[in-house]
Design an enzyme around this catalytic site. Sequence first.
Site, PDB file in Angstrom:
ATOM      1  N   SER A 192      10.538 -14.711   2.223  1.00 12.73           N
ATOM      2  CA  SER A 192       9.919 -14.855   0.911  1.00 12.73           C
ATOM      3  C   SER A 192       9.774 -16.354   0.582  1.00 12.73           C
ATOM      4  O   SER A 192       9.105 -17.072   1.308  1.00 12.73           O
ATOM      5  CB  SER A 192      10.746 -14.108  -0.133  1.00 12.73           C
ATOM      6  OG  SER A 192      10.008 -13.941  -1.309  1.00 12.73           O
ATOM      7  N   ASP A 264      -2.363   7.583   4.183  1.00 13.46           N
ATOM      8  CA  ASP A 264      -1.307   7.654   5.204  1.00 13.46           C
ATOM      9  C   ASP A 264      -1.865   7.987   6.587  1.00 13.46           C
ATOM     10  O   ASP A 264      -1.482   7.382   7.590  1.00 13.46           O
ATOM     11  CB  ASP A 264      -0.239   8.688   4.764  1.00 13.46           C
ATOM     12  CG  ASP A 264       0.932   8.773   5.721  1.00 13.46           C
ATOM     13  OD1 ASP A 264       0.911   8.050   6.739  1.00 13.46           O
ATOM     14  OD2 ASP A 264       1.859   9.559   5.463  1.00 13.46           O
ATOM     15  N   ASP A 267      -4.192   5.732   9.911  1.00 11.95           N
ATOM     16  CA  ASP A 267      -3.741   5.108  11.158  1.00 11.95           C
ATOM     17  C   ASP A 267      -3.448   6.126  12.264  1.00 11.95           C
ATOM     18  O   ASP A 267      -2.945   5.787  13.326  1.00 11.95           O
ATOM     19  CB  ASP A 267      -2.494   4.247  10.891  1.00 11.95           C
ATOM     20  CG  ASP A 267      -1.425   4.991  10.095  1.00 11.95           C
ATOM     21  OD1 ASP A 267      -1.194   6.188  10.381  1.00 11.95           O
ATOM     22  OD2 ASP A 267      -0.815   4.398   9.189  1.00 11.95           O
ATOM     23  N   ILE A 273       3.831   6.172   6.133  1.00  6.90           N
ATOM     24  CA  ILE A 273       3.648   4.736   6.342  1.00  6.90           C
ATOM     25  C   ILE A 273       2.160   4.415   6.452  1.00  6.90           C
ATOM     26  O   ILE A 273       1.438   5.029   7.235  1.00  6.90           O
ATOM     27  CB  ILE A 273       4.379   4.276   7.625  1.00  6.90           C
ATOM     28  CG1 ILE A 273       5.894   4.442   7.449  1.00  6.90           C
ATOM     29  CG2 ILE A 273       4.033   2.831   7.964  1.00  6.90           C
ATOM     30  CD1 ILE A 273       6.690   4.186   8.700  1.00  6.90           C
ATOM     31  N   ASP A 410       5.038  -4.363   1.760  1.00  8.46           N
ATOM     32  CA  ASP A 410       5.623  -5.411   0.917  1.00  8.46           C
ATOM     33  C   ASP A 410       5.102  -5.281  -0.511  1.00  8.46           C
ATOM     34  O   ASP A 410       3.898  -5.267  -0.752  1.00  8.46           O
ATOM     35  CB  ASP A 410       5.277  -6.790   1.499  1.00  8.46           C
ATOM     36  CG  ASP A 410       6.136  -7.884   0.903  1.00  8.46           C
ATOM     37  OD1 ASP A 410       6.170  -8.011  -0.340  1.00  8.46           O
ATOM     38  OD2 ASP A 410       6.769  -8.628   1.672  1.00  8.46           O
ATOM     39  N   HIS A 448       9.453  -5.647   1.029  1.00  8.56           N
ATOM     40  CA  HIS A 448       9.599  -7.100   0.907  1.00  8.56           C
ATOM     41  C   HIS A 448      10.890  -7.586   1.566  1.00  8.56           C
ATOM     42  O   HIS A 448      11.984  -7.239   1.123  1.00  8.56           O
ATOM     43  CB  HIS A 448       9.561  -7.527  -0.564  1.00  8.56           C
ATOM     44  CG  HIS A 448       9.514  -9.010  -0.737  1.00  8.56           C
ATOM     45  ND1 HIS A 448       8.538  -9.797  -0.162  1.00  8.56           N
ATOM     46  CD2 HIS A 448      10.334  -9.858  -1.386  1.00  8.56           C
ATOM     47  CE1 HIS A 448       8.751 -11.065  -0.469  1.00  8.56           C
ATOM     48  NE2 HIS A 448       9.844 -11.131  -1.202  1.00  8.56           N
TER      49      HIS A 448
END
Length: 524
Positions: A192, A264, A267, A273, A410, A448
Site C-alpha cells: 500500500s 464471476d 474468466d 473470484i 483490492d 488490499h
Amino acid sequence: MPSICTSLRLLALVSAFTQQFTAAEPSQSTSDRCLLLAQNTSFKDTTIISSTRLAANPSVQPWGVPCGSAPVPVSVPLCRVQFSVRTSNESEVKAEAWLPDEWYGRFLGIGNAGSGGCIDYSTLNYGSSLHFASFASNNGHDGDIGLPFLHHPQVLQDFASRSIHALSVAGKRIVKAYYTRPHSKSYFIGCSQGGRQGTYSALHWPKDFDGILAGAPVTNLHFVLGWLGLMSRYTGAPAGMSSPSFIPRELWAAVRREILKQCDGVDGVVNGIVDDGEACRFRPEVLACSTLGGEEGVERLTEPQLEAVRKVYSALVGGDGEVLFFGYSLGADPLTVFDPLFGGSLFPYANDWWKYAIYQDPDHDFSNFSLADIFAANELDPFEVSTISGEFQELHARGGKFLTYTGTHDQLVPAGNAKRAYTLALQSMGKRAMSAFYRLFLVPGMDHCGSPFSEGPFRIGHNAFSVPPVNDTEHNVLLALVDWVEGGRAPERVVGTGGEGEERVLCRHPLRSVWDGGRWVCKL
Ligand SMILES: *[C@@H]1O[C@H](CO)[C@@H](O)[C@H](O)[C@H]1NC(C)=O
Ligand SMILES: *[C@@H]1O[C@H](CO)[C@@H](O)[C@H](O)[C@H]1NC(C)=O
Ligand SMILES: *[C@@H]1O[C@H](CO)[C@@H](O)[C@H](O)[C@H]1NC(C)=O
Ligand SMILES: *[C@@H]1O[C@H](CO)[C@@H](O)[C@H](O)[C@H]1NC(C)=O
C-alpha cells in the site's frame, strides 16, 4: 519432482551465510553486544535510545503508536534497538531494529501503511524470524493521520521521500556496529503506502536496496487517494446518510451479489473470484428493479443510488473524454471498507491529505471535492510524492530487482494502478530490461495487501499474516526476491495458497492464471 528442487533451494537460501555468521561472531556474548550498542555507539544524526536483548517468545510493548494489536510477539532471540534519526532541524524519524542472533547477512527495510505514523511490528517479527536484520520506522510522525503535515513541510518530506532513505542509511550503520561486519544484500518490504515507498526508493534512491518487494503500491498517489475521495462523494459524503445517493450496507450486499452474478464466470470459472474486472461490463440497471428478490422492494436501488453505483464502477473520465483512472474493482467487497469509504464521510486518508498536506487548511470544506482537487494536488506534488514514473534506469543498471504484486479484489487500490505502473516502466525501460529486473504478479481474489479475508490465494509470504505452508522460493515472494537477487533466478511464477490451503499458480504480468480444465496454468 519439484518438491526436491524446492527444498534444495530453500536449504541454500537458509544456509548461505551461516558459515560466515559463525566465523564473524565476536567473543562477547550477544547480550553484552546488544547492551553495548546503546552505550557505545553514535553516528551522525542518529541517536540510539535503547538496546535490549530479547529471548525468543516473549512479547514486548510497542514504542509510540502501534499499527496492530499490542503487545507484540517476538519469535526468535534478538537485540531490539530503538533509535531516532534527525532528518532536519525540525523533524526526526523514530525507528526500531530487530537484530536476530541468527543472522544471514541481509538487511530488511520495512515500509508504512496509510499515512504512516506507526512502526510495523508484525513485519519486524516476520523479517527477523526469517533471519533478516529488520528495520521499521514511524515515518517521521506519530499516528496514522495527516495532521502532523500541517505547516510542517519537513514532516511531509519524511513521509513523501525521506524516511525510508534515512532508515536505510542509519540502519546499515547499526548492522555493521552490531554484527561487526556490513550486510551482504539489502531488501525492502512494504504494501500500500509501503508499496509506494518501495517504488520511490527504486526511482530516487536506487542504491538503498538490492531487492524491493512492493505490494499494491499507492503510486500515482493523488489519483488513488482522490479517486477514493470521489467514491465517498458519489455515495453521499460529506452530507452522509441523509444524502439521496447514500447506499446502506444491505444494498451494497445486493450490488455485490449482482456483480458476481454478472462477472464471476467471465474468466471461465465460477469460484467467487473476478480474475479481471476489466473483462466484465457490469450493468447495474437491474438493481433498480423491484423484482430483485428479498422482501418486496427492499433490495431495490433508487435512481440516485443507481446513479452512484454507475459512477463508482465507471472509469474516471476527464473533461475532454480521456480516461484518467479506473472504475472501482468489480471483485472488491465494498462491505469490507464500508465505514471509511461508503459510510457517508469523505474517505479519511483523502480528507487528511487535502486538508493538511495540500491545502494546509484544517477548516477546508469538502462539499465540492472533485477532479479539480486531484489536479491541484498533482500540480503541487510535494516532494514528488505522486511517484509516477517509469525511469528505473539506475536501479536496473546496478542489478537491483523490483518485485510487485497486487490483488484483483483490492478494495482501495485498483489492480489497474499496478498494471499502469508496469506499462509506464515498460515504455521507459523496454521489454528485455523489464524481464531482468521488474516483475508484476496479479493475484486473483486477493484483497488490499492480502488479508486473511481474501477470496483468493492471498498467502504468498508478503507479510506475517500471509505465511504460506512452506517458506520456499516458490511460495514465498520475499524468499523469491532473495533468490532473484542472490541466485539470479528470476521468478516466473509464484504458487499462492488460499485460506483453505488450496493452491493456485500466479503468473508474471501480462500472463494470466487460467484454469485449463485440470489445473491452473499461465497463459497470455
Ligand atoms: C566503544 O567504542 C570505541 C570507539 O568505537 C571503541 O574503541 C571501544 O572499544 C568501545 N568500547 C567497548 C566497551 O566496546
Ligand atoms: C529550521 O531551518 C529553517 C531553514 O534554515 C528555518 O527557517 C527554521 O526556522 C528552522 N526551524 C527551527 C525549528 O529551528
Ligand atoms: C515460515 O516462516 C514463518 C516466519 O518465520 C514461520 O512463522 C513459519 O512457521 C514458517 N513456516 C514453516 C512451514 O516453516
Ligand atoms: C459547492 O458548489 C455549490 C454549487 O456550485 C456552491 O454553491 C457552493 O458554494 C460550493 N461550496 C463550497 C464549499 O465550495
